[in-house]
Design a protein around this motif. Sequence first.
Motif, short mmCIF file in Angstrom:
data_model
loop_
_atom_site.label_atom_id
_atom_site.label_comp_id
_atom_site.label_asym_id
_atom_site.label_seq_id
_atom_site.Cartn_x
_atom_site.Cartn_y
_atom_site.Cartn_z
N TYR A 105 -24.50 10.20 -10.74
CA TYR A 105 -24.61 9.28 -11.87
C TYR A 105 -25.61 8.18 -11.59
O TYR A 105 -25.59 7.54 -10.55
N ASN B 291 -12.95 15.03 3.86
CA ASN B 291 -14.09 14.65 3.02
C ASN B 291 -14.17 15.49 1.76
O ASN B 291 -14.48 14.98 0.68
N ALA C 165 -11.66 14.33 -0.61
CA ALA C 165 -12.11 13.10 -1.28
C ALA C 165 -13.04 13.44 -2.43
O ALA C 165 -12.93 12.90 -3.53
N SER C 166 -13.97 14.37 -2.19
CA SER C 166 -14.88 14.78 -3.28
C SER C 166 -14.10 15.40 -4.42
O SER C 166 -14.40 15.17 -5.59
N ARG D 262 -11.02 14.77 -5.25
CA ARG D 262 -10.34 13.69 -5.98
C ARG D 262 -11.32 13.02 -6.93
O ARG D 262 -10.99 12.63 -8.03
N ASN D 263 -12.55 12.88 -6.45
CA ASN D 263 -13.55 12.18 -7.24
C ASN D 263 -13.98 12.98 -8.47
O ASN D 263 -14.24 12.43 -9.53
N GLU E 275 -15.95 1.89 -13.90
CA GLU E 275 -17.16 2.46 -13.29
C GLU E 275 -16.92 2.95 -11.87
O GLU E 275 -17.68 3.75 -11.34
N LEU E 276 -15.86 2.43 -11.24
CA LEU E 276 -15.66 2.63 -9.80
C LEU E 276 -15.75 4.10 -9.34
O LEU E 276 -16.48 4.40 -8.40
N PRO E 277 -15.04 5.04 -10.00
CA PRO E 277 -15.12 6.42 -9.51
C PRO E 277 -16.55 6.96 -9.56
O PRO E 277 -16.95 7.73 -8.69
N LEU E 278 -17.32 6.51 -10.55
CA LEU E 278 -18.68 7.04 -10.69
C LEU E 278 -19.60 6.48 -9.62
O LEU E 278 -20.62 7.08 -9.29
N LEU E 279 -19.24 5.30 -9.07
CA LEU E 279 -20.05 4.73 -8.00
C LEU E 279 -19.98 5.60 -6.75
O LEU E 279 -20.87 5.56 -5.91
N TYR E 280 -18.88 6.36 -6.64
CA TYR E 280 -18.78 7.23 -5.47
C TYR E 280 -19.33 8.63 -5.77
O TYR E 280 -19.18 9.53 -4.98
N ASN E 281 -19.95 8.76 -6.95
CA ASN E 281 -20.52 10.05 -7.32
C ASN E 281 -22.02 9.89 -7.48
O ASN E 281 -22.50 9.28 -8.43
N PRO E 282 -22.80 10.42 -6.52
CA PRO E 282 -24.25 10.17 -6.53
C PRO E 282 -24.97 10.78 -7.72
O PRO E 282 -26.12 10.45 -7.97
N ARG F 256 -23.64 5.68 -15.74
CA ARG F 256 -22.37 5.12 -15.31
C ARG F 256 -21.82 4.19 -16.39
O ARG F 256 -20.67 4.26 -16.80
#
Lengths: 246, 406
Positions: free
Chosen positions: A117, A78, A81-82, A84-85, A108-115, A122
């Motif tokens: 933003y 995990n 993963a963070s 990488r993000n 936008e996709l990478p930012l969707l996994y970053n709370p 985004r």
Amino acid sequence: MEDIIRIENLCRNFVVGSETVHALRNVSFSIRPGEFVTIMGTSGSGKSTLLNILGCLDTPTSGEYYLDGMSVRKMGANDRASYRNLKIGFIFQSYNLLAKTTALENVELPLLYNPAYTRRMRREKALEALKAVGLEHRIFHRSNQMSGGQQQRVAIARAMVNDPVILLADEATGNLDTRTSYEILALFQRLHAEGRTLIFVTHNPEIAEFSSRNILLRDGHIIEDTRNSRIGSAQKVLDSLPKETN
Amino acid sequence: MNYGNLIVIAFRALSNNKLRGFLTMLGIIIGVSSVISMLAIGEGSKISIEKQIQELGANMIVVTPANAMVGGIRQNGVIEQTLKLKDYQAIASEVPYLESCSPYVTKSGQVISGANNAPTSIYGINEDYMDIRRLSVAKGEMFSDQDMKMAAKVCVVGQTVVDNLFKNGEDPLGQVIRFDKVPFRIIGVLAPKGYNSMGRDQDDIIVAPFTTIQKRLLAIPYMHGIYVSVIGEQYTAKVIQEITGVLRQTHGITGGQEDDFNVRSLEEMSKVLTMATKVLTILLACIGGISLLVGGIGIMNIMYVSVTERTREIGLRMSIGAKGRHILFQFLIESIIISVSGGVIGVGLGIGAALALRFFLGWPVSVLLYSVVISFLVCTVTGVFFGWYPARKASRLNPIDAIRYE
């Protein structure tokens, strides 16, 4: 200045059937901020394996890997993963955009996994990145409506939208024609000039001319690590190419 | 992690692949709707067959006097005089599970109206007999309790009797006919029933109040039989036992003494009905089970294939920072949306198809609530599980293995 990447005695073995393949054998180097490094080598030299480990997509069999001061080897899945993000922008040879999805949504996709933003941030960030790669007029085009060069630009925009400490490109021009390849290279050089750190894996020796440092791999060993004092300009090469008639 | 974002991600993934989503949903729609409509057709046929068999009077029990030994000679049961009104009253008041109960006396003879006459039978009964034998009055009315008390000389006649006596098409209502010199006023005509399975004309009858026939026509203190109907065939055996007990008591029969009466049900009918119901129930279960199995396997396949095909997408999402649980949550939401909306559409379509069959083709259909619930549950749970399970497998791969997956 602190190294962005430092690897020590990195090894990566693959078990294929009953044989063990040593893709990387005791590789060590470090990369400082603002470098544009090309990693070269023939097929099977271990360059893609190295890049995957640097991109936290794969884990080394042994050895240490410090990214931005943290040991990646000690992280859980995990945390990787963070990482990488937040820290890495990865560009693939085959673009790997989401099918039938607009350029904007892909970026936008990478930012969707970053709370951190919000919706608005985004969108602003994604538009900014698309503008930086010269696709501000293509934001609502879907991935299947774009040429290879455009798709790779979207992929580059996606890789830098999260302001990573390093951009990793795996044969990013491998699927493109000469002209488009130079366009992408010129884009990379511009990003380098803006102060970004880049690693570009390729088997094409010409590309080394445009980077600031070249690492040559063979059979999992570094056999050459040279600095390039005379960096060529991809934009100039591009301008000298004959204009396409159609 | 902000789960709202994952919902956005799931909706984007769905809306960017409408065809894939629709095809997946189609598997669930067909699975659910075929189970519902198949079972509705099956259940409809079952009900209509049961009704037809019931029409024949499968839950009917007849009590008749038995042939007793008198001085070593076995007597004919018909001449026995053992069944009395109090037996009827005891059965009607003491035996459980009864639907209807009627005393019964009968006489064959010649019926006369003006210049016409014909041989027929007259039955003295009460109103319950109509339900037991599934008779109904088509024209005019049935005799009342008052007629019963007064032993009124009124009757309701079958169509054959009407045809025999009123050859010129006169209105039979209000006409007076004579049976064995006793005049009866016709107050109703029975709905025609045609011939029964034994070839007997069921319309060649006259029914009249029990009291009238017993007292005025036959002048006897006993009755020829008691007709009983049970609320359900499953109680038939129990009711036979109860009636036997009650009659042995009223007749003072004890220990090993022989009964002076017979209690018979239309056992063969009952057996046919039980058998038919059993076969139909098994058939229904098979249809439902197979439809569900086929539907379930279809859903399983399509879900499994579509998610496995997206392994590269899962790899990409992980390579740009999605954690395993983000992938799982996204796929769970997607498969819930697809499965539940597919299930709802399937329920609508299944019920709609069943109703359309009834409306356009006149098929007897009956939608079963449990078929709706079970097919919906099985299909959606299968859909959600096989949307989630391959995603879980993919999310546990190394991102680079997932992204290179072919």
